[in-house]
Design a protein around this motif. Structure first.
Motif, mmCIF file in Angstrom:
data_model
loop_
_atom_site.group_PDB
_atom_site.id
_atom_site.type_symbol
_atom_site.label_atom_id
_atom_site.label_comp_id
_atom_site.label_asym_id
_atom_site.label_seq_id
_atom_site.Cartn_x
_atom_site.Cartn_y
_atom_site.Cartn_z
ATOM 1 N N ALA A 283 0.812 -1.211 0.000
ATOM 2 C CA ALA A 283 0.000 0.000 0.000
ATOM 3 C C ALA A 283 0.849 1.266 0.000
ATOM 4 C CB ALA A 283 -0.940 0.016 1.206
ATOM 5 N N MET A 284 2.111 1.160 0.434
ATOM 6 C CA MET A 284 2.960 2.346 0.574
ATOM 7 C C MET A 284 4.147 2.369 -0.380
ATOM 8 S SD MET A 284 3.185 2.768 4.712
ATOM 9 C CE MET A 284 1.729 3.102 5.715
ATOM 10 N N ALA A 285 4.360 1.289 -1.124
ATOM 11 C CA ALA A 285 5.611 1.127 -1.873
ATOM 12 C C ALA A 285 5.849 2.222 -2.902
ATOM 13 C CB ALA A 285 5.635 -0.244 -2.544
ATOM 14 N N ALA A 286 4.866 2.515 -3.728
ATOM 15 C CA ALA A 286 5.074 3.489 -4.802
ATOM 16 C C ALA A 286 5.381 4.867 -4.229
ATOM 17 C CB ALA A 286 3.845 3.541 -5.706
ATOM 18 N N GLY A 287 4.599 5.292 -3.256
ATOM 19 C CA GLY A 287 4.822 6.604 -2.667
ATOM 20 C C GLY A 287 6.143 6.698 -1.942
ATOM 21 N N CYS A 288 6.501 5.663 -1.185
ATOM 22 C CA CYS A 288 7.763 5.674 -0.450
ATOM 23 C C CYS A 288 8.954 5.661 -1.413
ATOM 24 C CB CYS A 288 7.837 4.500 0.503
ATOM 25 S SG CYS A 288 6.733 4.654 1.932
ATOM 26 N N GLY A 289 8.816 4.930 -2.527
ATOM 27 C CA GLY A 289 9.874 4.939 -3.525
ATOM 28 C C GLY A 289 10.091 6.324 -4.103
ATOM 29 N N MET A 290 9.002 7.033 -4.380
ATOM 30 C CA MET A 290 9.092 8.396 -4.906
ATOM 31 C C MET A 290 9.710 9.335 -3.875
ATOM 32 S SD MET A 290 8.398 10.177 -7.615
ATOM 33 C CE MET A 290 8.045 11.840 -8.183
ATOM 34 N N VAL A 291 9.299 9.203 -2.616
ATOM 35 C CA VAL A 291 9.843 10.034 -1.543
ATOM 36 C C VAL A 291 11.347 9.836 -1.430
ATOM 37 C CG1 VAL A 291 9.940 10.275 0.967
ATOM 38 C CG2 VAL A 291 7.736 10.289 -0.198
ATOM 39 N N LEU A 292 11.800 8.574 -1.430
ATOM 40 C CA LEU A 292 13.232 8.298 -1.312
ATOM 41 C C LEU A 292 14.016 8.882 -2.479
ATOM 42 C CD1 LEU A 292 15.137 6.746 0.682
ATOM 43 C CD2 LEU A 292 12.694 6.675 1.175
ATOM 44 N N ALA A 293 13.479 8.749 -3.694
ATOM 45 C CA ALA A 293 14.163 9.303 -4.861
ATOM 46 C C ALA A 293 14.270 10.816 -4.749
ATOM 47 C CB ALA A 293 13.432 8.901 -6.135
ATOM 48 N N ASP A 294 13.236 11.459 -4.253
ATOM 49 C CA ASP A 294 13.277 12.913 -4.069
ATOM 50 C C ASP A 294 14.354 13.296 -3.059
ATOM 51 O OD1 ASP A 294 11.286 13.536 -5.884
ATOM 52 O OD2 ASP A 294 9.676 13.529 -4.395
#
Length: 426
Positions: A392-403
């Motif tokens: 449920a959190m993977a896509a958003g957390c991946g984007m946050v980390l990349a940022d």
């Protein structure tokens, strides 16, 4: 998706090939970095992501630590079909984790933790939908999520969550038994049903299928995947991070630890200690034999904390929690409970006793939200502690980390989502 060019390209290693690690690698590559994923198994999504319930439900996502939960779990702990299994152990880490968890069950702490988790999950669902539209992905997704309350007591325990849904303006509808059966007509009338909660904007899908699709897309972008490689230790040397892999050393400009429960082992020698504890979950996947009697979408049995998800021509039943063991051996009682939940709600949909059963370790923090971002070690980052909500959190957390790695400000408020919340932990 974000196509902003990253002028200062870095060589970045992501440790962990689950859905969280693969999404992190994808967004790092999209930001212009050279990325390698290091995974000790033979493919992506082979551990916790493999048997995931498949639910992407920001409206539902909630900390395990909630008002009333200690009493509920204690009263059911010794029942044969308990949602929680506790293997007798003298493990001090477990009892320390339990004490911290109990403190988070207070109403004010629950509200804070749930709001943090929903902030991540709502953002992640938005990013997931962008990925799906941009890459035309089909991972057996369904729309809508229905919580089932077997008793008035379960409805009463849900009141704090219902209040927060209303406060945050999340679409939901509290249903009586008849209305719930309109949404899911195949629900058995033989099983007691006090009511339901429908979350029309939430969804579900096949997590390992999605992860493998994202792996292929990431490879086309230049991401390298190294399977069968175990990182035994991390070492900070100057401005770079050195990884010890199979008796050899490799260095990178930056490293993101997204290795599930193995993350604690890698971080502790660097002075980064988190109360990350292994909680074992189970799932059963059965072929549908009668499609008219199968669920249309995803449901949650609130009494047993077990999800029922339609995945194409199969139905998956997943949940439960076993503490005190890191073994992935199948517990007979857990398998019986999963089969019982399937039989209770959709008895003619599948032969649950012939299902494929699975168990895996979820990396759980006592309060619920994940830990994201930088660490005290320069160029070392973490994306860990998602518990049962990794999908449920993977896509958003991946984007946050990349940022964060790329020097950009994330789209969401990071308050309560970083290592700072455990800064005072001894």
């Amino acid at each position: 998706m974000n196509s902003q060019f990253m002028p200062q390209q870095q060589q970045i290693a992501v440790i962990g090939g689950g859905v969280v690690g693969v999404c992190t690698a994808y967004f790092l590559a999209e930001a212009g970095h050279q990325v390698v994923v290091i995974e000790r198994l033979g493919n992506v999504a082979e551990k916790a992501s493999f048997g995931n319930a498949g639910v992407v439900a920001p409206g539902y996502v909630t900390p395990w630590a909630a008002p009333g939960m200690p009493k509920k779990l204690l009263s059911s702990l010794f029942k044969p079909d308990s949602p929680v299994l506790l293997k007798p152990t003298l493990d001090r880490a477990l009892w320390r984790w339990v004490r911290m968890w109990l403190a988070e069950c207070e109403l004010d702490r629950y509200r804070i933790n749930k709001a943090r988790m929903q902030r991540v999950a709502l953002y992640s669902r938005h990013i997931l939908q962008q990925l799906r539209d941009h890459h035309q992905l089909d991972y057996e997704q369904t729309r809508g999520y229905l919580q089932l309350f077997r008793s008035e007591r379960d409805l009463a325990l849900a009141q704090p969550a219902l209040a927060m849904l209303a406060e945050q303006g999340i679409a939901h509808q509290l249903l009586d038994a008849g209305q719930a059966r309109v949404i899911e007509p195949a629900l058995s009338t033989s099983t007691a049903l006090a009511g339901g909660l429908h979350l029309p904007d939430d969804e579900a899908g096949n997590c390992p299928l999605f992860t493998k699709q994202m792996k292929a897309i990431a490879q086309a972008m230049g991401v390298e995947f190294h399977f069968g490689s175990t990182v035994s230790a991390l070492e900070a040397q100057g401005g770079r991070i050195t990884m010890h892999i199979d008796a050899r050393e490799f260095s990178a400009d930056a490293v993101v630890v997204a290795a599930g429960i193995d993350s604690a082992r890698l971080l502790a020698p660097l002075g980064i200690r988190l109360p990350l504890y292994p909680v074992k979950g189970y799932s059963a996947t059965a072929a549908i034999r009668n499609f008219d009697e199968a669920p249309h979408a995803a449901l949650m049995d609130e009494s047993y904390k077990v999800a029922i998800t339609r995945m194409g021509s199969r139905v998956r039943i997943a949940g439960l929690a076993e503490l005190g063991t890191v073994s992935t051996d199948l517990h007979e009682g857990a398998m019986r409970t999963l089969a019982k939940v399937g039989e209770d709600w959709f008895p003619d949909a599948a032969n649950y006793n012939n299902a494929s059963f699975w168990s895996g370790i979820r990396p759980m923090l006592p309060d619920g939200p994940p830990v994201l971002g930088a660490t005290p070690v320069r160029n070392l980052y973490v994306n860990i502690g998602h518990g049962s909500a990794g999908w449920a959190m993977a896509a958003g957390c991946g984007m946050v980390l990349a940022d964060i790695v790329s020097g950009r400000t994330p789209d969401i408020d990071m308050e309560g989502l970083t290592l700072a919340r455990y800064a005072r932990m001894p």
